[in-house]
Enzyme design. Structure first.
Site, short mmCIF file in Angstrom:
data_model
loop_
_atom_site.label_atom_id
_atom_site.label_comp_id
_atom_site.label_asym_id
_atom_site.label_seq_id
_atom_site.Cartn_x
_atom_site.Cartn_y
_atom_site.Cartn_z
CE1 TYR A 101 56.12 -1.24 13.32
CE2 TYR A 101 57.72 -2.93 12.74
CZ TYR A 101 56.51 -2.56 13.30
OH TYR A 101 55.70 -3.52 13.85
CD GLU A 189 54.05 -1.47 16.14
OE1 GLU A 189 53.73 -2.36 15.33
OE2 GLU A 189 53.27 -0.56 16.48
#
Ligand code: GDP
Ligand code: MN
Length: 383
Positions: A101, A189
């Site tokens: 992530y 993101e």
């Protein structure tokens, strides 16, 4: 403005962030044609602005034409958390060794940018944050210092990414920071950022929120703005140039100035009512602006009463009152209206409202009284 995954990936590609080649399709036939062109295996992905598409059956791998067709058929039209899929993105499927992530966003309380990296990608990051906060490496970034390869290496190491992924991930992070700053985003993101078995690191998903205040220097954003998923009330408000946020309650709210609009929502809550929206008409309250505001609120069937809260400053009370009266003449409003007008020349303004008002339009001198009356008229229980 939130981007769809495929738009986010196009944005990433401009900043040289590695993404898989692909294309969109709006029909099953198109999807098959795209899959055939890209070559198998492909992944067929629902394009909706909501997370968790994978779990909801909106992300599927296809190893041949029949599978691509079947997946496109099952995903197009699928309802994912209230978002109906009208478009799929099809890309060359990647082999995945590990899922990570990575993101940059604004940390408003720290007044800095915030970089977050985790070795536990692919899953819901909020869940990781709740269960194992230590699994997310965080680093604040002062915009004056910037974010270079040294900082990137440090945060990647702190997050405990696998050795063979660290160089690639650090390079992606530096590019992601450029995308965030130069691309005028509020959020970028990548979840998952993957390591492939042959040691490459690239973005398998993209979540990008652009900063609407920077739209003036990005004419290229216009084509995306037209495709944005908006509630009809939001769309109308945007067309009219109003600052509007739809909420779930039944008291429609119009105020001048964002601060006053927020306080108005608070006061309605405080007396036991539920605001149906936040609406800031800006500093003035001309007839045009008031008419637009009433029109937007009028399209909301949940609204049972409208609370107009205007504080006259540079705009004088009688101008505001005239604006409201004219607007009422132009728009046929379904709900009763409670007006609190204060500030410069409020007396004159109230006199005008009194003179022109009907029994559907009521003027009250204080915010609290007006909030109570609007809540009552809307059928709410006043505390
Ligand atoms: P989200 O569920 O809405 O976040 O959609 P993602 O784009 O993140 O996809 C969900 C999951 O599908 C990922 O975490 C991967 O595990 C899987 N996935 C997506 N693309 C690929 C791919 O190209 N190959 C493989 N093997 N899995 C993929
Ligand atoms: Mn994802």
């Amino acid at each position: 403005m939130d981007l769809y995954e495929y738009q986010g990936k196009q944005y990433f590609a401009r900043f040289d962030i590695p993404v898989s080649p692909g294309a969109t399709a709006d029909t099953v036939e198109e999807a098959v044609a795209v899959a055939e062109r890209i070559g198998y295996p492909v992944v067929v992905k629902a394009q909706v602005q909501v997370g968790g598409r994978g779990k909801a059956g909106g992300v599927k791998l296809a190893s041949d034409r029949d599978e691509a067709e079947a997946h496109a058929r099952s995903i197009l039209g699928l309802d994912i958390k209230g978002h109906v899929v009208r478009r799929v993105w099809i890309e060359r499927a990647s082999d995945i060794a590990r899922e990570y992530y990575a993101s940059f966003t604004l940390d408003r309380s720290a007044k800095d940018h915030l970089c977050m990296v985790s070795a536990r990608g692919g899953v819901d990051i909020e869940q990781v944050a709740a269960e194992e906060p230590g699994a997310i490496a965080r680093r604040h970034v002062d915009p004056l210092d910037g974010f270079g390869i040294e900082e990137a290496r440090a945060v990647v190491a702190e997050a405990g990414l696998d050795e063979e992924a660290r160089d690639g991930a650090a390079e992606v992070l530096v590019k992601l920071y450029r995308c965030y700053v130069e691309g005028d985003a509020d959020l970028v993101e990548i979840n998952p950022l993957v390591l492939t078995p042959d040691g490459r690191v690239h973005a398998l998903d993209a979540k990008v929120t652009l900063d609407d205040s920077a739209a003036f220097r990005h004419p290229e954003w216009a084509e995306w703005a037209n495709l944005e998923e908006l509630d009809p009330r939001d769309r109308l408000a945007r067309e009219k140039g109003l600052q509007y946020v739809g909420l779930d309650g039944y008291v429609g709210i119009i105020a001048n100035g964002a601060g006053l609009a927020m306080s108005t929502c608070d006061v309605v809550e405080q007396v036991g009512g539920k605001p149906a929206n936040f609406l800031d008409v800006g500093g003035g309250a001309s007839a045009d602006v008031m008419a637009s505001a009433l029109e937007v609120i009028n399209t909301d069937e949940k609204v049972k009463a409208i609370f107009v809260n205007i504080f006259g400053g540079i705009t004088r009370g009688e101008e505001v009152a005239n604006g409201i009266v004219q607007a009422l003449g132009r728009v046929d409003i379904a709900a009763p209206i409670v007006i609190r007008l204060d500030g410069t020349n409020a007396e004159q303004g109230r006199a005008i409202l009194e003179e022109h008002g009907s029994d559907r339009v009521l003027s009250l001198p204080t915010m609290l009284e007006a909030a109570r009356r609007a809540t009552e008229l809307a059928g709410g229980v006043v505390r």
